[in-house]
Design a protein around this motif. Structure first.
Motif, PDB file in Angstrom:
ATOM      1  N   VAL A  89     -79.506  30.844  45.329  1.00 12.25           N
ATOM      2  CA  VAL A  89     -80.429  31.259  44.446  1.00 12.25           C
ATOM      3  C   VAL A  89     -81.788  31.999  44.958  1.00 12.25           C
ATOM      4  CG1 VAL A  89     -81.805  31.009  42.265  1.00 12.25           C
ATOM      5  CG2 VAL A  89     -79.720  29.956  42.501  1.00 12.25           C
ATOM      6  N   ARG A  90     -81.932  33.133  44.872  1.00 15.36           N
ATOM      7  CA  ARG A  90     -83.351  33.927  45.289  1.00 15.36           C
ATOM      8  C   ARG A  90     -84.374  33.808  44.502  1.00 15.36           C
ATOM      9  NH1 ARG A  90     -80.739  39.314  48.644  1.00 15.36           N
ATOM     10  NH2 ARG A  90     -79.437  38.032  49.961  1.00 15.36           N
ATOM     11  N   LEU A 110     -82.246  35.119  38.010  1.00 13.51           N
ATOM     12  CA  LEU A 110     -80.999  35.983  38.087  1.00 13.51           C
ATOM     13  C   LEU A 110     -80.260  35.859  39.214  1.00 13.51           C
ATOM     14  CD1 LEU A 110     -82.797  39.317  37.292  1.00 13.51           C
ATOM     15  CD2 LEU A 110     -81.810  37.881  35.670  1.00 13.51           C
ATOM     16  N   ASN A 111     -78.756  36.189  39.218  1.00 15.61           N
ATOM     17  CA  ASN A 111     -78.116  35.862  40.367  1.00 15.61           C
ATOM     18  C   ASN A 111     -78.452  37.316  41.192  1.00 15.61           C
ATOM     19  OD1 ASN A 111     -76.319  37.674  38.982  1.00 15.61           O
ATOM     20  ND2 ASN A 111     -74.922  36.513  38.567  1.00 15.61           N
ATOM     21  N   ARG A 112     -77.478  37.495  42.108  1.00 17.32           N
ATOM     22  CA  ARG A 112     -77.551  38.891  43.038  1.00 17.32           C
ATOM     23  C   ARG A 112     -76.847  39.831  42.373  1.00 17.32           C
ATOM     24  NH1 ARG A 112     -76.542  36.729  48.950  1.00 17.32           N
ATOM     25  NH2 ARG A 112     -77.693  35.063  49.030  1.00 17.32           N
ATOM     26  N   GLN A 167     -77.587  39.230  36.873  1.00 17.24           N
ATOM     27  CA  GLN A 167     -77.450  38.648  35.781  1.00 17.24           C
ATOM     28  C   GLN A 167     -78.246  36.930  35.409  1.00 17.24           C
ATOM     29  OE1 GLN A 167     -75.349  40.200  33.195  1.00 17.24           O
ATOM     30  NE2 GLN A 167     -75.750  41.770  34.566  1.00 17.24           N
ATOM     31  N   PRO A 168     -78.487  36.819  34.291  1.00 14.73           N
ATOM     32  CA  PRO A 168     -79.365  35.674  34.294  1.00 14.73           C
ATOM     33  C   PRO A 168     -78.367  34.352  34.525  1.00 14.73           C
ATOM     34  CG  PRO A 168     -79.216  36.980  32.244  1.00 14.73           C
ATOM     35  CD  PRO A 168     -78.576  37.502  33.258  1.00 14.73           C
ATOM     36  N   ILE A 169     -78.766  33.537  35.313  1.00 13.01           N
ATOM     37  CA  ILE A 169     -77.850  32.137  35.425  1.00 13.01           C
ATOM     38  C   ILE A 169     -78.702  30.913  34.929  1.00 13.01           C
ATOM     39  CG2 ILE A 169     -76.652  33.036  37.573  1.00 13.01           C
ATOM     40  CD1 ILE A 169     -78.971  31.788  39.317  1.00 13.01           C
ATOM     41  N   LYS A 170     -80.055  31.214  34.677  1.00 11.60           N
ATOM     42  CA  LYS A 170     -80.726  30.014  33.920  1.00 11.60           C
ATOM     43  C   LYS A 170     -81.821  30.787  33.171  1.00 11.60           C
ATOM     44  CE  LYS A 170     -81.851  25.616  33.685  1.00 11.60           C
ATOM     45  NZ  LYS A 170     -80.971  24.656  32.876  1.00 11.60           N
ATOM     46  N   PRO A 220     -75.200  27.406  26.905  1.00 13.46           N
ATOM     47  CA  PRO A 220     -74.388  27.200  27.925  1.00 13.46           C
ATOM     48  C   PRO A 220     -75.351  27.944  29.198  1.00 13.46           C
ATOM     49  CG  PRO A 220     -73.496  28.316  26.082  1.00 13.46           C
ATOM     50  CD  PRO A 220     -74.672  27.850  25.514  1.00 13.46           C
ATOM     51  N   VAL A 221     -75.248  27.591  30.266  1.00 17.20           N
ATOM     52  CA  VAL A 221     -75.743  28.095  31.524  1.00 17.20           C
ATOM     53  C   VAL A 221     -75.587  29.514  31.635  1.00 17.20           C
ATOM     54  CG1 VAL A 221     -76.061  27.968  34.119  1.00 17.20           C
ATOM     55  CG2 VAL A 221     -75.705  25.818  32.642  1.00 17.20           C
ATOM     56  N   GLY A 222     -76.486  30.170  31.947  1.00 11.65           N
ATOM     57  CA  GLY A 222     -76.594  31.734  31.912  1.00 11.65           C
ATOM     58  C   GLY A 222     -76.785  32.451  30.714  1.00 11.65           C
ATOM     59  N   ALA A 223     -76.738  31.692  29.509  1.00  7.35           N
ATOM     60  CA  ALA A 223     -76.708  32.220  28.197  1.00  7.35           C
ATOM     61  C   ALA A 223     -78.314  32.008  27.667  1.00  7.35           C
ATOM     62  CB  ALA A 223     -76.107  31.742  27.224  1.00  7.35           C
ATOM     63  N   ALA A 224     -78.986  32.989  27.146  1.00  7.83           N
ATOM     64  CA  ALA A 224     -80.250  33.166  26.843  1.00  7.83           C
ATOM     65  C   ALA A 224     -80.490  31.994  25.843  1.00  7.83           C
ATOM     66  CB  ALA A 224     -80.819  34.498  26.332  1.00  7.83           C
ATOM     67  N   PRO A 225     -81.798  31.278  25.701  1.00  6.70           N
ATOM     68  CA  PRO A 225     -81.804  30.232  24.548  1.00  6.70           C
ATOM     69  C   PRO A 225     -82.034  31.156  23.330  1.00  6.70           C
ATOM     70  CG  PRO A 225     -83.241  29.942  26.359  1.00  6.70           C
ATOM     71  CD  PRO A 225     -82.489  31.119  26.525  1.00  6.70           C
ATOM     72  N   ILE A 226     -81.453  30.522  22.365  1.00  3.71           N
ATOM     73  CA  ILE A 226     -81.885  31.008  20.628  1.00  3.71           C
ATOM     74  C   ILE A 226     -82.220  29.993  19.855  1.00  3.71           C
ATOM     75  CG2 ILE A 226     -80.669  32.211  18.920  1.00  3.71           C
ATOM     76  CD1 ILE A 226     -78.678  33.680  20.885  1.00  3.71           C
ATOM     77  N   ARG A 227     -83.411  30.218  19.451  1.00  5.89           N
ATOM     78  CA  ARG A 227     -84.200  29.420  18.381  1.00  5.89           C
ATOM     79  C   ARG A 227     -83.273  29.323  17.156  1.00  5.89           C
ATOM     80  NH1 ARG A 227     -89.864  30.276  17.397  1.00  5.89           N
ATOM     81  NH2 ARG A 227     -89.320  32.670  17.989  1.00  5.89           N
TER      82      ARG A 227
END
Length: 183
Positions: free
Chosen positions: A14-15, A122-124, A127-130, A175-182
């Motif tokens: 992860v960069r 973001l990954n390389r 895309q969001p990974i966290k 899930p990992v990579g999914a944006a949090p939703i309230r």
């Protein structure tokens, strides 16, 4: 562990330079440039306090209250100083520099006055990974900008935001990579 197991465990790595920050600046929606004019940030920290309890000469520790540290971002100054002006206005809306009162009625749960900000690692492939979603944000400081006749480079400034708590993917049932939703 051999080198192949190490490579498999770390994947592509992860960069720290691959991230995206989004958020509204008070009553205004931040322009799309926000996601690339923020040049530094950090994934937010939290601390779970402990409560020491004495029992027959021994001390046991129980989990206490959770606290969330303020969050600081560094922003590259745009030529019109638009973003800096927006943060200064947001602070003035919450507490006027001359009047020492809010410029309009403030509701503590109002998403306009206290918006949600997010930061994605973001990954390389971009895309969001966290993802972290910081709720009920407001600025506590806008740093100064040093000026000097012999300085070279572009100016930047820091904004420190306070927030009530954060939600994160991979932890809060998201899930990992999914944006949090309230809810």
């Amino acid at each position: 562990m051999n080198i192949d197991k190490f490579k498999n465990a770390i994947g592509g790595g992860v960069r720290p330079s691959l991230f995206r920050v989004k958020g509204n600046i008070g009553t205004t929606t931040s322009p799309d440039v926000m996601s690339f004019l923020v040049t530094a940030a950090q994934l937010p920290a939290s601390t779970l306090g402990e409560i020491p309890v004495n029992y027959r000469g021994r001390q046991i520790k129980l989990p206490g209250s959770r606290t969330f540290e303020n969050w600081t971002i560094t922003i590259l100054n745009d030529e019109g100083m638009f973003l800096r002006s927006r943060f200064e206005k947001w602070m003035d809306d919450l507490n006027g520099a001359a009047s020492n009162v809010a410029q309009r009625p403030i509701t503590l749960t109002n998403a306009v006055d206290f918006p949600t900000w997010s930061i994605d690692q973001l990954n390389r492939n971009g895309q969001p990974i966290k993802s972290y979603e910081l709720l009920y944000c407001f600025p506590t400081s806008v740093s100064g900008i040093d000026l000097s006749a012999d300085a070279d480079g572009l100016s930047d400034f820091q904004v420190t935001l306070s927030y009530s708590y954060f939600l994160t993917s991979g932890v809060n049932g998201i899930p990992v990579g999914a944006a949090p939703i309230r809810e």
